[in-house]
Scaffold this motif. Structure first.
Motif, mmCIF file in Angstrom:
data_model
loop_
_atom_site.group_PDB
_atom_site.id
_atom_site.type_symbol
_atom_site.label_atom_id
_atom_site.label_comp_id
_atom_site.label_asym_id
_atom_site.label_seq_id
_atom_site.Cartn_x
_atom_site.Cartn_y
_atom_site.Cartn_z
ATOM 1 N N ASN A 64 15.028 20.622 14.627
ATOM 2 C CA ASN A 64 15.050 20.112 16.002
ATOM 3 C C ASN A 64 16.067 20.929 16.798
ATOM 4 O O ASN A 64 17.240 20.967 16.452
ATOM 5 C CB ASN A 64 15.439 18.629 16.014
ATOM 6 C CG ASN A 64 14.384 17.776 15.353
ATOM 7 O OD1 ASN A 64 13.220 17.827 15.724
ATOM 8 N ND2 ASN A 64 14.781 17.015 14.357
ATOM 9 N N TYR A 65 15.598 21.572 17.841
ATOM 10 C CA TYR A 65 16.446 22.407 18.677
ATOM 11 C C TYR A 65 17.059 21.597 19.821
ATOM 12 O O TYR A 65 16.495 20.587 20.236
ATOM 13 C CB TYR A 65 15.643 23.586 19.231
ATOM 14 C CG TYR A 65 15.147 24.528 18.151
ATOM 15 C CD1 TYR A 65 16.006 25.448 17.555
ATOM 16 C CD2 TYR A 65 13.833 24.475 17.706
ATOM 17 C CE1 TYR A 65 15.560 26.292 16.563
ATOM 18 C CE2 TYR A 65 13.377 25.323 16.711
ATOM 19 C CZ TYR A 65 14.239 26.233 16.150
ATOM 20 O OH TYR A 65 13.800 27.074 15.154
ATOM 21 N N LYS A 66 18.191 22.085 20.329
ATOM 22 C CA LYS A 66 18.866 21.411 21.440
ATOM 23 C C LYS A 66 17.974 21.334 22.672
ATOM 24 O O LYS A 66 18.107 20.433 23.483
ATOM 25 C CB LYS A 66 20.183 22.124 21.775
ATOM 26 C CG LYS A 66 21.234 21.918 20.718
ATOM 27 C CD LYS A 66 22.533 22.623 21.045
ATOM 28 C CE LYS A 66 23.519 22.391 19.920
ATOM 29 N NZ LYS A 66 24.658 23.252 19.962
ATOM 30 N N SER A 67 17.050 22.281 22.808
ATOM 31 C CA SER A 67 16.144 22.300 23.961
ATOM 32 C C SER A 67 15.143 21.149 23.924
ATOM 33 O O SER A 67 14.436 20.908 24.895
ATOM 34 C CB SER A 67 15.381 23.625 23.986
ATOM 35 O OG SER A 67 14.510 23.699 22.860
ATOM 36 N N GLY A 68 15.073 20.479 22.754
ATOM 37 C CA GLY A 68 14.115 19.398 22.602
ATOM 38 C C GLY A 68 12.881 19.818 21.816
ATOM 39 O O GLY A 68 12.086 18.983 21.404
ATOM 40 N N SER A 69 12.701 21.122 21.618
ATOM 41 C CA SER A 69 11.552 21.580 20.831
ATOM 42 C C SER A 69 11.875 21.465 19.339
ATOM 43 O O SER A 69 13.035 21.275 18.948
ATOM 44 C CB SER A 69 11.194 23.022 21.196
ATOM 45 O OG SER A 69 12.243 23.894 20.827
ATOM 46 N N SER A 70 10.856 21.577 18.518
ATOM 47 C CA SER A 70 11.049 21.496 17.075
ATOM 48 C C SER A 70 9.997 22.340 16.382
ATOM 49 O O SER A 70 8.971 22.698 16.981
ATOM 50 C CB SER A 70 10.974 20.053 16.601
ATOM 51 O OG SER A 70 9.703 19.519 16.857
ATOM 52 N N THR A 93 24.123 20.783 8.071
ATOM 53 C CA THR A 93 24.923 20.516 9.264
ATOM 54 C C THR A 93 26.364 20.970 9.059
ATOM 55 O O THR A 93 27.005 21.422 9.994
ATOM 56 C CB THR A 93 24.884 19.023 9.643
ATOM 57 O OG1 THR A 93 25.231 18.255 8.495
ATOM 58 C CG2 THR A 93 23.500 18.619 10.121
#
Length: 144
Positions: A64-70, A93
């Motif tokens: 899951n990317y910070k941009s909201g995409s995955s 993490t």
């Protein structure tokens, strides 16, 4: 060509020393992750340009990317490179964990935030590598 054939072709194309080590490591990973999804990435971008070493992947989790995409990706990867072999433990993490807990016991290897790099498989302790892989699988299985 299916994934198994791509992996076989990749390993068969390596020089003898690397071929033997990669075959052994591939078998080792299949034993640890017997029902995991198999991946083969040829290291080329969408234009066919080589941008990375080919890699074999095992398991699957969602990044899951910070941009909201995955996107789906492998949990554990192995790759032959000019100086040896790399094992990638994805999705961690805590980027200091591998180095803190495995650097002193893995054997003759470089350990970074998500990569364990060694010259030959005989340079490392496979039981320690198995512990590191198990840790990575647990981290990404619980977060996917």
């Amino acid at each position: 060509m299916d994934t198994h054939e791509q992996i076989k072709t990749y390993i068969d194309g390596l020089n003898e020393a690397k071929r033997s080590d990669m075959r052994q490591l591939h078998q080792f990973m299949l034993e640890i992750i017997p029902n995991g999804k198999l991946w083969f990435l040829d290291g080329k971008d969408e234009k066919g340009k080589v941008i990375a070493n080919p890699s074999i992947g095992y398991g699957e989790f969602i990044i899951n990317y910070k941009s909201g995409s995955s996107k789906a990706f492998y949990q554990i990867g192995i790759s032959s490179n000019s100086t040896g072999i790399s094992v990638y433990i994805m999705g961690l993490t805590d980027k200091k964990y591998l180095s803190q807990f495995f650097k002193e016991t893995i054997g003759k290897a470089t350990v970074t935030g998500y990569c364990i790099k060694f010259k030959t498989i005989s340079d490392i302790h496979l039981n320690t590598l198995k512990e590191a892989v198990a840790y990575g699988l647990q981290q990404t299985t619980s977060h996917s």
